[in-house]
Design a protein around this motif. Structure first.
Motif, PDB file in Angstrom:
ATOM      1  N   LEU A   1       0.846  -1.194   0.000  1.00 30.38           N
ATOM      2  CA  LEU A   1       0.000   0.000   0.000  1.00 30.38           C
ATOM      3  C   LEU A   1       0.881   1.244   0.000  1.00 30.38           C
ATOM      4  O   LEU A   1       1.662   1.473   0.930  1.00 30.38           O
ATOM      5  N   ILE A   2       0.759   2.062  -1.046  1.00 27.42           N
ATOM      6  CA  ILE A   2       1.620   3.231  -1.182  1.00 27.42           C
ATOM      7  C   ILE A   2       0.838   4.534  -1.350  1.00 27.42           C
ATOM      8  O   ILE A   2       1.413   5.608  -1.317  1.00 27.42           O
ATOM      9  N   SER A   3      -0.513   4.446  -1.486  1.00 28.63           N
ATOM     10  CA  SER A   3      -1.257   5.662  -1.820  1.00 28.63           C
ATOM     11  C   SER A   3      -2.587   5.724  -1.075  1.00 28.63           C
ATOM     12  O   SER A   3      -3.384   4.788  -1.129  1.00 28.63           O
ATOM     13  N   PHE A   4      -2.793   6.834  -0.372  1.00 27.64           N
ATOM     14  CA  PHE A   4      -4.089   7.188   0.183  1.00 27.64           C
ATOM     15  C   PHE A   4      -4.738   8.194  -0.758  1.00 27.64           C
ATOM     16  O   PHE A   4      -4.102   8.686  -1.690  1.00 27.64           O
ATOM     17  N   PRO A   5      -6.024   8.513  -0.581  1.00 23.88           N
ATOM     18  CA  PRO A   5      -6.623   9.567  -1.420  1.00 23.88           C
ATOM     19  C   PRO A   5      -5.801  10.845  -1.377  1.00 23.88           C
ATOM     20  O   PRO A   5      -5.228  11.193  -0.336  1.00 23.88           O
ATOM     21  N   GLU A   6      -5.749  11.558  -2.497  1.00 20.15           N
ATOM     22  CA  GLU A   6      -4.845  12.695  -2.647  1.00 20.15           C
ATOM     23  C   GLU A   6      -5.073  13.781  -1.604  1.00 20.15           C
ATOM     24  O   GLU A   6      -4.139  14.446  -1.156  1.00 20.15           O
ATOM     25  N   VAL A   7      -6.326  13.984  -1.219  1.00 18.76           N
ATOM     26  CA  VAL A   7      -6.626  15.059  -0.264  1.00 18.76           C
ATOM     27  C   VAL A   7      -6.839  14.517   1.143  1.00 18.76           C
ATOM     28  O   VAL A   7      -7.419  15.191   1.985  1.00 18.76           O
ATOM     29  N   GLY A   8      -6.365  13.305   1.397  1.00 24.66           N
ATOM     30  CA  GLY A   8      -6.468  12.743   2.735  1.00 24.66           C
ATOM     31  C   GLY A   8      -7.645  11.820   2.901  1.00 24.66           C
ATOM     32  O   GLY A   8      -8.198  11.311   1.938  1.00 24.66           O
ATOM     33  N   LEU A   9      -8.042  11.620   4.159  1.00 23.22           N
ATOM     34  CA  LEU A   9      -9.144  10.735   4.501  1.00 23.22           C
ATOM     35  C   LEU A   9     -10.358  11.547   4.928  1.00 23.22           C
ATOM     36  O   LEU A   9     -10.248  12.736   5.217  1.00 23.22           O
TER      37      LEU A   9
END
Length: 216
Positions: free
Chosen positions: A205-213
């Protein structure tokens, strides 16, 4: 009951009298069992079937069934999704393909807790035109575990067109032991009810949503 091969029926009248009050049924490690479940189980509220590799699970009319767990069976069939409208907790393990999952979950709009384990071909919840959760608007908790091909909750080419990938009232999301998972979708930001996200054993896992959670 490793040698059990088939149900023994004594006719519909005797069957109805014999099982009309049965509330829970567990069928576990019956490797030779074939055929289908009994038809008349009007009081059944919980059904668990595990390690019955030859059993075709054809769900009969179980209008009071609230909890269902199926693990390691040949195939799952539902004659009518209306017959499972009372279900609110489902565990599906070792299902052979996403298409079977999608077919099974059509119309399960009352399900609140859903757990998917060991679907080895699942790469996303929305792929190749299949939307596994499109009709489950009541879902509160979703757990996906040991799905080694899961890359994301939505395929990249599908995600742009999915305004509501996950149910809008989802409160708990757990992703466990999904080695290929690389990112979480932007659609998570649309779920204002989401309170907990639990991720474990997802080493890529390397990416969360661009603007956070979600702020909640």
């Amino acid at each position: 009951m490793k040698e059990w091969e088939d149900w023994i029926s004594h006719g519909p009248d005797l069957e109805a009298a014999g099982f009309s009050n049965l509330k829970e049924l567990f069928i576990v490690k019956c490797s030779k069992l074939v055929g289908r479940l009994l038809e008349h189980l009007p009081s059944l509220g919980r059904l668990v079937i595990k390690s019955c590799r030859r059993l075709l699970v054809s769900i009969p009319r179980l209008r009071r069934l609230c909890r269902l767990e199926i693990d390691g069976c040949k195939e799952i069939m539902v004659r009518s999704t209306m017959e499972l409208s009372s279900l609110n907790s489902v565990v599906l393990s070792d299902v052979s393909s996403p298409a079977i999952l999608e077919q099974f979950m059509r119309g399960l709009w009352q399900v609140k807790d859903l757990k998917i384990v060991g679907c080895k071909e699942l790469t996303s919840l929305c792929q190749n035109g299949l939307q596994l959760l499109q009709n489950i608007s009541s879902l509160d908790q979703l757990v996906i575990e040991h799905c080694p091909q899961l890359l994301s909750l939505a395929a990249e080419e599908e995600e742009e067109h999915q305004q509501q990938l996950l149910p809008c009232r989802l409160q708990y999301l757990e992703l466990r032991d999904c080695n290929c998972l690389v990112k979480l979708p932007q659609a998570l930001l649309n779920i204002t009810s989401l309170r907990k996200i639990y991720i474990t054993k997802c080493p890529n896992l390397i990416s969360f949503p661009e603007v956070g959670l979600p702020g909640s």
